[in-house]
Design a protein around this motif. Structure first.
Motif, short mmCIF file in Angstrom:
data_model
loop_
_atom_site.label_atom_id
_atom_site.label_comp_id
_atom_site.label_asym_id
_atom_site.label_seq_id
_atom_site.Cartn_x
_atom_site.Cartn_y
_atom_site.Cartn_z
N ALA A 158 11.49 -8.70 14.47
CA ALA A 158 11.65 -7.42 15.55
C ALA A 158 12.87 -7.51 16.22
N LEU A 159 13.95 -7.88 15.69
CA LEU A 159 15.22 -7.89 16.39
C LEU A 159 16.27 -7.00 16.24
N ALA A 160 16.68 -6.64 14.89
CA ALA A 160 17.77 -5.96 14.45
C ALA A 160 17.22 -5.43 12.90
N PRO A 161 18.10 -4.35 12.37
CA PRO A 161 18.08 -4.18 10.95
C PRO A 161 18.56 -5.34 10.18
N LEU A 194 10.86 -11.75 9.91
CA LEU A 194 9.85 -11.00 9.70
C LEU A 194 9.81 -9.48 10.09
N LYS A 195 9.65 -8.78 9.02
CA LYS A 195 9.92 -7.09 9.04
C LYS A 195 8.74 -6.20 9.01
N GLY A 196 8.75 -4.97 9.35
CA GLY A 196 7.81 -3.95 9.27
C GLY A 196 7.81 -3.37 7.92
N ILE A 197 7.29 -1.98 7.81
CA ILE A 197 7.06 -1.50 6.73
C ILE A 197 8.23 -0.90 5.85
N LYS A 198 9.30 -0.88 6.60
CA LYS A 198 10.64 -0.54 6.05
C LYS A 198 11.38 -1.47 5.62
N ALA A 199 10.86 -2.65 5.29
CA ALA A 199 11.61 -3.95 4.87
C ALA A 199 12.25 -3.63 3.61
N GLN A 200 11.86 -2.89 2.62
CA GLN A 200 12.44 -2.55 1.54
C GLN A 200 13.78 -1.88 1.60
N ASP A 201 13.73 -0.56 2.60
CA ASP A 201 14.73 0.27 2.81
C ASP A 201 15.79 -0.49 3.42
N GLU A 202 15.47 -1.46 4.46
CA GLU A 202 16.51 -2.40 5.05
C GLU A 202 17.08 -3.30 3.97
N LEU A 203 16.53 -3.78 3.14
CA LEU A 203 17.18 -4.51 1.88
C LEU A 203 18.05 -3.51 1.07
N THR A 204 17.69 -2.53 0.73
CA THR A 204 18.70 -1.69 -0.01
C THR A 204 19.63 -1.31 0.84
N GLU A 205 19.91 -0.92 2.16
CA GLU A 205 20.82 -0.72 2.96
C GLU A 205 21.71 -1.64 3.08
N ALA A 206 21.13 -3.07 3.11
CA ALA A 206 21.94 -4.21 3.31
C ALA A 206 22.77 -4.72 2.08
#
Length: 193
Positions: A126-129, A150-162
């Motif tokens: 719970a720190l940053a994208p 440890l990530k929330g419901i938007k883990a896949q979106d964050e991975l796509t963005e990264a």
């Protein structure tokens, strides 16, 4: 749920008691979360323990109230470096580590200014994208190391963005404590040039 030895359970209970005491003075967790301290924070952090090899060094970014870094130090007995810029939270982390007998080094600095030894594993919760976490983690990670975020419901979106800025090997694992949560495991990452 991750099962632990009786001794580790006792240390975790001491940690939880101390956190409740300190939380009255400094905001370690949201007051509304205190009733859910075990499942929401402690068990959530503990689920990473099964992924950590014995003796691996860990650096936890933005440790806050000790999640997941201090919990992992208690559960695995591995050496953990906690990076936290809030001096009051650092005081809590040092006291909790002392009371629980955890192998912890607290670095009271912003992540960008910290220069700990390179670690086998980098963690954060719970720190940053993800794209920002990777930038902070890269200089702190050993060559063959990996990250557990440890990530929330938007883990896949964050991975796509990264993936626009980083080449990486990654896996999304379902959280065992939060149906909407996930663990992103990342290794072999470098910036796209």
């Amino acid at each position: 749920m991750t099962t632990v030895s009786r001794e580790t359970q006792e240390k975790l209970e001491r940690f939880a008691d101390l956190l409740v005491q300190w939380n009255a003075k400094i905001n370690l967790v949201s007051p509304k979360d205190l009733g859910q301290l075990w499942p929401r924070h402690i068990q959530d952090s503990l689920q990473l323990a099964d992924m950590i090899p014995a003796g691996a060094t860990i650096t936890d970014l933005g440790s806050g109230g000790g999640f997941p870094g201090l919990i992992l130090a208690i559960a695995t007995d591995n050496p953990v470096t906690l990076i936290e810029s809030d001096q009051r939270k650092c005081a809590f982390l040092r006291e909790a580590a002392r009371i629980c007998g955890a192998k912890v080094t607290v670095i009271p600095k912003r992540i960008e200014a910290a220069t700990p030894p390179e670690a086998d594993i980098i963690t954060a919760r719970a720190l940053a994208p993800l794209v920002k976490l990777l930038g902070w983690a890269r200089p702190l990670l050993k060559e063959n190391g990996f990250c557990l975020f440890l990530k929330g419901i938007k883990a896949q979106d964050e991975l796509t963005e990264a993936s626009r800025d980083w080449h990486m090997t990654s896996t999304i694992l379902p959280s065992r404590t939060d149906p909407g949560g996930a663990i992103i495991k990342v290794s072999d990452f470098k910036r796209v040039v």
